[in-house]
Scaffold this motif. Structure first.
Motif, short mmCIF file in Angstrom:
data_model
loop_
_atom_site.label_atom_id
_atom_site.label_comp_id
_atom_site.label_asym_id
_atom_site.label_seq_id
_atom_site.Cartn_x
_atom_site.Cartn_y
_atom_site.Cartn_z
N ASN A 209 -9.16 -68.83 -46.66
CA ASN A 209 -8.05 -68.35 -47.48
C ASN A 209 -7.78 -69.39 -48.56
OD1 ASN A 209 -5.91 -66.89 -48.46
ND2 ASN A 209 -4.47 -67.61 -46.89
N ASP A 210 -8.71 -69.49 -49.48
CA ASP A 210 -8.67 -70.53 -50.51
C ASP A 210 -9.24 -69.95 -51.79
OD1 ASP A 210 -8.82 -72.74 -52.11
OD2 ASP A 210 -9.87 -74.01 -50.65
N THR A 211 -8.50 -70.10 -52.88
CA THR A 211 -8.99 -69.57 -54.15
C THR A 211 -10.26 -70.26 -54.61
OG1 THR A 211 -7.55 -71.10 -55.36
CG2 THR A 211 -6.69 -68.88 -54.91
N MET A 212 -10.51 -71.47 -54.09
CA MET A 212 -11.71 -72.20 -54.48
C MET A 212 -12.89 -71.94 -53.54
SD MET A 212 -10.80 -73.52 -57.22
CE MET A 212 -12.26 -74.49 -57.53
N ALA A 213 -12.71 -71.09 -52.54
CA ALA A 213 -13.80 -70.76 -51.64
C ALA A 213 -14.91 -70.06 -52.42
CB ALA A 213 -13.30 -69.87 -50.50
N ALA A 214 -16.13 -70.43 -52.15
CA ALA A 214 -17.27 -69.84 -52.86
C ALA A 214 -17.40 -68.36 -52.51
CB ALA A 214 -18.55 -70.58 -52.50
N ARG A 215 -17.69 -67.56 -53.53
CA ARG A 215 -17.90 -66.13 -53.36
C ARG A 215 -19.16 -65.74 -54.13
NH1 ARG A 215 -12.45 -66.99 -53.62
NH2 ARG A 215 -11.11 -65.86 -52.16
N GLY A 216 -19.76 -64.67 -53.70
CA GLY A 216 -20.95 -64.19 -54.40
C GLY A 216 -21.28 -62.79 -53.97
N THR A 251 -4.54 -62.88 -63.67
CA THR A 251 -4.97 -63.53 -62.45
C THR A 251 -6.23 -62.87 -61.95
OG1 THR A 251 -3.60 -62.05 -61.14
CG2 THR A 251 -2.62 -64.15 -61.78
N SER A 252 -6.94 -63.55 -61.08
CA SER A 252 -8.15 -62.97 -60.52
C SER A 252 -7.78 -61.77 -59.65
CB SER A 252 -8.89 -63.99 -59.67
OG SER A 252 -9.32 -65.07 -60.46
N PRO A 253 -8.57 -60.68 -59.72
CA PRO A 253 -8.27 -59.54 -58.86
C PRO A 253 -8.44 -59.90 -57.40
CG PRO A 253 -10.40 -59.27 -59.94
CD PRO A 253 -9.76 -60.47 -60.55
N ALA A 254 -7.58 -59.38 -56.57
CA ALA A 254 -7.62 -59.70 -55.15
C ALA A 254 -8.45 -58.66 -54.43
CB ALA A 254 -6.21 -59.74 -54.58
N VAL A 255 -9.58 -59.08 -53.90
CA VAL A 255 -10.43 -58.18 -53.12
C VAL A 255 -10.17 -58.47 -51.65
CG1 VAL A 255 -12.78 -57.50 -52.59
CG2 VAL A 255 -12.15 -58.08 -54.92
N HIS A 256 -9.85 -57.43 -50.90
CA HIS A 256 -9.46 -57.61 -49.52
C HIS A 256 -10.68 -57.86 -48.64
CE1 HIS A 256 -5.58 -56.26 -50.83
NE2 HIS A 256 -6.10 -55.13 -51.27
N ALA A 257 -10.55 -58.78 -47.72
CA ALA A 257 -11.63 -59.04 -46.77
C ALA A 257 -11.67 -57.91 -45.75
CB ALA A 257 -11.42 -60.37 -46.07
N HIS A 258 -12.83 -57.32 -45.58
CA HIS A 258 -13.01 -56.24 -44.62
C HIS A 258 -13.65 -56.81 -43.37
CE1 HIS A 258 -13.14 -53.13 -48.12
NE2 HIS A 258 -11.95 -53.63 -47.90
N THR A 259 -12.87 -56.99 -42.34
CA THR A 259 -13.38 -57.57 -41.11
C THR A 259 -13.62 -56.47 -40.09
OG1 THR A 259 -11.13 -57.94 -40.34
CG2 THR A 259 -12.18 -59.74 -41.52
N GLY A 260 -14.25 -56.82 -39.00
CA GLY A 260 -14.50 -55.84 -37.96
C GLY A 260 -15.58 -54.86 -38.37
#
Length: 370
Positions: A209-216, A251-260
């Protein structure tokens, strides 16, 4: 009603008509292009799942001129690109998804207001549909985003990627597209999904839960037991504004984490554009319940440096002449067959005003892709 009363009412109506004028410019005119780009950019900032959309065609435009400004009622056709909404790549550098990969089309009615030179989106409604025109035997077929076998393939390909990654472990943030193709020997799967850095304990991973977490974004092809996977990390996590864009992303768009299950999309085969309807901002659009991806009403975005004027009296309800509201179930994909309409020859522009049609309205405009 006595004669005097009728005269007074007619006089008031005449006064209102004198203050509200309807202009029908060409769909490929500079003012139509400007409004369409503003609408496109604004819709992309509101779209928090899936992919960015490019402008394909301006279907219709009406401009209502009033003493306090101009109101634009616009119908536009958009096409899905291969750039995810989190991808900082400028829209101009994104590729529209071709028909053979199953194109996804967005049809939107947008209301904008121009005050002191600034165009601002005040309301819109969109419907998003899958186009199967010219699909062939052996072409890619979209699968539901909660398809069990395809999601198992996603997990297998992600495990392959994590096994060769030395700087961290990633988990699925969102499934973008799932498709299959029938070849000799059976179907093979194609998947696109967003990954984010995660903290993992044993087999359980929690997204950072960090805005600096790497995404791709990862693309995978094959079967769970035999596949290839390629992941491209996004170069920056800071909000990026396209220099050619007419709308700034605050702001950056918030994409929800889909777990499960990885995807709670209940059988949808593609991510829908957000359907946003606010009767308090405009009476020009009717309510649409088409999209399952609805976000809270966001503040309107002015697209120039000029501050928007204070809210005026509510605008009159005007028939946009657009297609009927979407009523399709989110569970059932809608098949769209598009037909090209010949583009009229370039002629000297003659502004047309309602209610008397002096010249044909040069709409819809040119088709940019297909």
């Amino acid at each position: 009603m006595n004669l005097l009363g009728i005269t007074v009412v007619l006089g008031l109506l005449a006064g209102v008509w004198a203050q509200i004028n309807v202009v029908r410019p060409q769909c490929d005119s500079p003012e139509a292009e400007e409004a369409a780009q503003v609408a496109r950019d604004y819709l992309n900032t509101q779209h928090t799942h899936g992919y960015k959309y490019a402008l394909n065609r301006i279907e219709d435009i009406k401009i209502y001129t009033k003493p306090d400004g101009e109101i634009y009622v616009l119908e536009i056709d958009l096409l899905e690109t291969d750039c995810h909404v989190l991808d900082p790549t400028p829209l101009a550098n994104c590729t529209v998804r071709p028909k053979i990969l199953t194109a996804v089309e967005g049809d939107c009615d947008v209301v904008l207001k121009r005050v002191s030179g600034a165009l601002t989106v005040t309301a819109f409604k969109c419907k998003t549909e899958e186009s199967t025109e010219d699909l062939c035997v052996g072409c890619h077929t979209l699968l539901p985003l909660n398809d069990t076998t395809a999601l198992e393939f996603v997990q297998a390909s992600l495990a392959t990627f994590n096994n060769v990654t030395v700087n961290g472990t990633y988990t699925v943030m969102e499934v973008g597209r799932l498709s299959s193709q029938v070849v000799s020997g059976g179907p093979i799967y194609f998947a696109e999904y967003i990954v984010v850095e995660a903290n993992c304990t044993d087999d359980a991973c929690v997204p950072l839960n960090d805005t600096m977490a790497a995404r791709g974004i990862c693309t995978a092809r094959g079967l769970s037991s035999d596949h290839t996977v390629d992941c491209k990390m996004f170069l920056t996590l800071m909000p990026v504004v396209d220099v050619n864009s007419t709308a700034a992303l605050a702001t950056s768009p918030a994409v929800h984490a889909h777990t499960g299950s990885l995807s709670p999309m209940h059988g949808l085969r593609h991510h829908k554009l957000t359907t946003l309807y606010d009767p308090h901002l405009s009476g020009l659009l009717s309510e649409s319940g088409e999209s399952d991806e609805v976000v809270p009403v966001a503040p309107t975005v002015a697209v120039t440096g000029v501050a928007p004027a204070p809210a005026a009296n509510p605008d009159p309800v005007i028939d946009t002449g657009s297609a009927s509201d979407s009523s399709g179930s989110a569970e059932v994909p809608v098949v769209v067959v598009k037909r090209d309409v010949p583009v009229p020859a370039i002629v000297d522009t003659v502004t047309q005003k309602d209610p008397i049609a002096l010249v044909p309205v040069l709409c819809p405009g040119r088709v940019r892709f297909f």
